[in-house]
Design a protein around this motif. Sequence first.
Motif, PDB file in Angstrom:
ATOM      1  N   ALA A   1      69.692 -87.592   6.675  1.00  5.76           N
ATOM      2  CA  ALA A   1      70.799 -88.136   7.673  1.00  5.76           C
ATOM      3  C   ALA A   1      71.783 -87.039   8.345  1.00  5.76           C
ATOM      4  CB  ALA A   1      71.481 -89.601   7.314  1.00  5.76           C
ATOM      5  N   GLN A   2      72.448 -86.995   9.075  1.00  6.30           N
ATOM      6  CA  GLN A   2      73.217 -86.275  10.075  1.00  6.30           C
ATOM      7  C   GLN A   2      74.685 -86.730   9.748  1.00  6.30           C
ATOM      8  OE1 GLN A   2      72.254 -85.151  13.822  1.00  6.30           O
ATOM      9  NE2 GLN A   2      70.987 -83.365  12.757  1.00  6.30           N
ATOM     10  N   ASN A   3      75.761 -85.840   9.448  1.00  6.63           N
ATOM     11  CA  ASN A   3      77.372 -86.170   9.190  1.00  6.63           C
ATOM     12  C   ASN A   3      77.592 -86.098  10.741  1.00  6.63           C
ATOM     13  OD1 ASN A   3      77.726 -86.458   6.983  1.00  6.63           O
ATOM     14  ND2 ASN A   3      78.470 -84.223   6.124  1.00  6.63           N
ATOM     15  N   ASP A   4      78.254 -86.992  11.363  1.00  8.08           N
ATOM     16  CA  ASP A   4      79.268 -87.383  11.893  1.00  8.08           C
ATOM     17  C   ASP A   4      80.553 -86.640  12.345  1.00  8.08           C
ATOM     18  OD1 ASP A   4      77.435 -89.651  13.027  1.00  8.08           O
ATOM     19  OD2 ASP A   4      79.046 -90.992  12.274  1.00  8.08           O
ATOM     20  N   THR A   5      80.765 -86.097  11.630  1.00  6.74           N
ATOM     21  CA  THR A   5      81.985 -84.792  11.041  1.00  6.74           C
ATOM     22  C   THR A   5      81.309 -83.676  11.051  1.00  6.74           C
ATOM     23  OG1 THR A   5      82.426 -85.599   9.049  1.00  6.74           O
ATOM     24  CG2 THR A   5      83.763 -86.715  10.878  1.00  6.74           C
ATOM     25  N   ALA A   6      82.140 -82.839  11.414  1.00  8.95           N
ATOM     26  CA  ALA A   6      81.167 -80.875  11.346  1.00  8.95           C
ATOM     27  C   ALA A   6      82.231 -80.407  10.315  1.00  8.95           C
ATOM     28  CB  ALA A   6      80.600 -79.956  12.511  1.00  8.95           C
ATOM     29  N   ALA A   7      81.775 -79.888   9.756  1.00  8.73           N
ATOM     30  CA  ALA A   7      82.732 -79.526   8.456  1.00  8.73           C
ATOM     31  C   ALA A   7      83.356 -78.120   9.478  1.00  8.73           C
ATOM     32  CB  ALA A   7      81.970 -78.731   7.206  1.00  8.73           C
ATOM     33  N   PRO A   8      84.818 -78.171   8.789  1.00  9.45           N
ATOM     34  CA  PRO A   8      85.707 -76.724   9.625  1.00  9.45           C
ATOM     35  C   PRO A   8      84.821 -75.365   8.966  1.00  9.45           C
ATOM     36  CG  PRO A   8      86.648 -78.101   8.236  1.00  9.45           C
ATOM     37  CD  PRO A   8      85.727 -78.703   8.233  1.00  9.45           C
ATOM     38  N   ASN A   9      85.040 -74.837   9.847  1.00  9.51           N
ATOM     39  CA  ASN A   9      84.559 -73.079   9.516  1.00  9.51           C
ATOM     40  C   ASN A   9      86.032 -72.371   9.171  1.00  9.51           C
ATOM     41  OD1 ASN A   9      81.894 -73.419  11.073  1.00  9.51           O
ATOM     42  ND2 ASN A   9      82.812 -72.348  12.617  1.00  9.51           N
ATOM     43  N   ILE A  10      85.663 -72.213   7.497  1.00 12.23           N
ATOM     44  CA  ILE A  10      86.537 -71.786   6.434  1.00 12.23           C
ATOM     45  C   ILE A  10      86.383 -70.473   6.264  1.00 12.23           C
ATOM     46  CG2 ILE A  10      88.007 -71.835   4.671  1.00 12.23           C
ATOM     47  CD1 ILE A  10      87.855 -74.407   6.774  1.00 12.23           C
ATOM     48  N   ILE A  11      87.365 -69.546   6.600  1.00  6.32           N
ATOM     49  CA  ILE A  11      87.194 -68.114   6.372  1.00  6.32           C
ATOM     50  C   ILE A  11      88.096 -67.802   5.083  1.00  6.32           C
ATOM     51  CG2 ILE A  11      87.829 -66.144   7.567  1.00  6.32           C
ATOM     52  CD1 ILE A  11      86.351 -67.297   9.537  1.00  6.32           C
ATOM     53  N   TRP A  12      87.285 -67.423   3.909  1.00  8.84           N
ATOM     54  CA  TRP A  12      87.736 -66.888   3.045  1.00  8.84           C
ATOM     55  C   TRP A  12      87.722 -65.227   2.386  1.00  8.84           C
ATOM     56  CZ3 TRP A  12      88.517 -71.370   0.083  1.00  8.84           C
ATOM     57  CH2 TRP A  12      87.769 -72.716   0.086  1.00  8.84           C
ATOM     58  N   GLY A  13      88.719 -65.445   2.071  1.00  9.96           N
ATOM     59  CA  GLY A  13      89.770 -63.671   0.810  1.00  9.96           C
ATOM     60  C   GLY A  13      90.844 -63.768   2.038  1.00  9.96           C
ATOM     61  N   ALA A  14      91.847 -63.427   1.663  1.00 13.46           N
ATOM     62  CA  ALA A  14      92.603 -62.226   2.502  1.00 13.46           C
ATOM     63  C   ALA A  14      92.460 -60.742   3.275  1.00 13.46           C
ATOM     64  CB  ALA A  14      93.717 -62.160   1.459  1.00 13.46           C
ATOM     65  N   LYS A  15      90.974 -60.490   2.722  1.00 10.93           N
ATOM     66  CA  LYS A  15      90.306 -59.265   3.851  1.00 10.93           C
ATOM     67  C   LYS A  15      89.816 -59.934   5.203  1.00 10.93           C
ATOM     68  CE  LYS A  15      87.739 -55.763   3.792  1.00 10.93           C
ATOM     69  NZ  LYS A  15      86.950 -54.307   2.975  1.00 10.93           N
ATOM     70  N   ALA A  16      89.123 -60.827   5.042  1.00  8.62           N
ATOM     71  CA  ALA A  16      88.715 -62.193   5.948  1.00  8.62           C
ATOM     72  C   ALA A  16      89.722 -62.098   7.204  1.00  8.62           C
ATOM     73  CB  ALA A  16      87.263 -62.773   5.677  1.00  8.62           C
ATOM     74  N   ILE A  17      90.418 -62.774   6.740  1.00  3.90           N
ATOM     75  CA  ILE A  17      91.681 -63.883   6.887  1.00  3.90           C
ATOM     76  C   ILE A  17      92.401 -62.673   8.199  1.00  3.90           C
ATOM     77  CG2 ILE A  17      94.270 -65.109   6.731  1.00  3.90           C
ATOM     78  CD1 ILE A  17      92.611 -66.457   4.603  1.00  3.90           C
ATOM     79  N   SER A  18      92.713 -61.825   7.168  1.00  5.03           N
ATOM     80  CA  SER A  18      93.123 -60.614   8.112  1.00  5.03           C
ATOM     81  C   SER A  18      92.937 -60.456   9.337  1.00  5.03           C
ATOM     82  CB  SER A  18      93.516 -59.607   7.580  1.00  5.03           C
ATOM     83  OG  SER A  18      92.594 -58.404   6.850  1.00  5.03           O
ATOM     84  N   GLN A  19      91.043 -59.902   9.388  1.00  2.00           N
ATOM     85  CA  GLN A  19      90.540 -59.890  10.490  1.00  2.00           C
ATOM     86  C   GLN A  19      90.472 -60.731  11.153  1.00  2.00           C
ATOM     87  OE1 GLN A  19      86.489 -58.686   8.260  1.00  2.00           O
ATOM     88  NE2 GLN A  19      87.606 -56.805   7.595  1.00  2.00           N
TER      89      GLN A  19
END
Length: 63
Positions: free
Chosen positions: A3-21
């Motif tokens: 079964a597929q979820n009707d709601t897609a999981a949000p794309n989460i960016i992990w780590g301060a370095k990746a967030i800074s980019q």
Amino acid sequence: MSAQNDTAAPNIIWGAKAISQVIRRPEKSTFNALEAGKIPGAKKIGGRWGLNPSVFFAAFEAA
């Protein structure tokens, strides 16, 4: 058949370095802003920073 979820999981960016980019800021400034709670959509989970970019960018659209 799975079964597929009707709601897609949000794309989460992990780590301060990746967030800074993603937010295009220096890594040290980003980390300081994260620790100060000044980045919308960011949350520390298990000692690691995560960012929901859609929440961050939506903060600029709110008037």
